[in-house]
Motif scaffolding. Structure first.
Motif, PDB file in Angstrom:
ATOM      1  N   GLU A   1       0.819  -1.212   0.000  1.00 46.53           N
ATOM      2  CA  GLU A   1       0.000   0.000   0.000  1.00 46.53           C
ATOM      3  C   GLU A   1       0.855   1.265   0.000  1.00 46.53           C
ATOM      4  N   GLY A   2       2.176   1.091  -0.027  1.00 46.44           N
ATOM      5  CA  GLY A   2       3.064   2.238  -0.090  1.00 46.44           C
ATOM      6  C   GLY A   2       3.236   2.977   1.224  1.00 46.44           C
ATOM      7  N   LYS A   3       2.995   2.303   2.325  1.00 47.29           N
ATOM      8  CA  LYS A   3       3.140   2.944   3.627  1.00 47.29           C
ATOM      9  C   LYS A   3       4.616   3.073   4.002  1.00 47.29           C
ATOM     10  N   SER A   4       4.898   4.029   4.839  1.00 51.54           N
ATOM     11  CA  SER A   4       6.270   4.224   5.319  1.00 51.54           C
ATOM     12  C   SER A   4       6.584   3.202   6.404  1.00 51.54           C
TER      13      SER A   4
END
Length: 204
Positions: free
Chosen positions: A140-143
């Motif tokens: 999901e492209g989370k950090s």
């Protein structure tokens, strides 16, 4: 040419995971009273999750079985058939050839309990929940900080909810399922669980 057990397990797990994702998406739309719109991104993420985690779980089950064998050797009681013979439905007659073996294979219930505890209550639960949160966060492209927050906030809730399903399923699988078929059985049990995980994923 027949597929290897791990490939068969991966394909079946993938199919079940995809089916449960679609069910969860429809269920979420129904409960919200809104038209169903297929979320192909969520579907794809769950498919990738299944492809990655199934081999890990397959070899995890193999390791558990090797470390805690479900059968042990015990002295044969005079005139008694082994438990494995009884399970296979084998009968013995007085005129059959006498079995001179002095040992039989019997269930090692202590090892079965240790496998169940490691897989369902401790290490297995931690492994699968961590893989779910980390992989979903990554896709999901989370950090890294956001993924770490999800691990801290959501991991124990998911594990606690898993105790409503997996203790019984794991006991049956570790006791009665051959190790190479264990992931297939657990995948079927996971149909409902994957619906839950899909609903969780939409809230992360």
């Amino acid at each position: 040419m027949p597929l290897s057990p791990i490939v068969s397990s991966c394909l079946l797990s993938l199919g079940i995971g995809c089916a449960s994702n679609i069910i969860a998406q429809r269920l979420k739309a129904y409960n919200a009273g809104i038209p169903f719109v297929f979320d192909d991104g969520l579907f794809f993420r769950f498919a990738v999750l299944s492809v990655i985690t199934t081999p890990v779980n397959y070899y995890w089950q193999m390791w558990l079985e090797k470390t805690f064998p479900g059968w042990k050797t015990a002295p044969r009681q005079p005139g008694a058939a082994s438990e494995s013979d009884a399970e296979k439905g084998l009968s013995f007659k007085d005129d059959d050839k006498k079995d001179d073996s002095k040992t039989v294979k019997v269930r090692d219930w202590w090892n079965i309990f240790k496998k169940w505890f490691a897989d369902c209550i401790t290490l297995g639960a931690l492994l699968n929940t961590a893989m779910f949160l980390i992989l979903m966060g990554f896709m999901e492209g989370k950090s890294q900080a956001q993924i770490q927050t999800n691990l801290q906030v959501d991991m124990w809730k998911i594990i606690w909810d898993s105790y409503k399903i997996w203790p019984i399923a794991n006991f049956i699988s570790t006791t009665y399922c051959p190790v190479e078929k264990r992931i297939v059985f657990l995948s079927f049990c996971g149909l409902i669980w994957n619906v839950y995980l899909t609903l969780v994923a939409t809230e992360l």
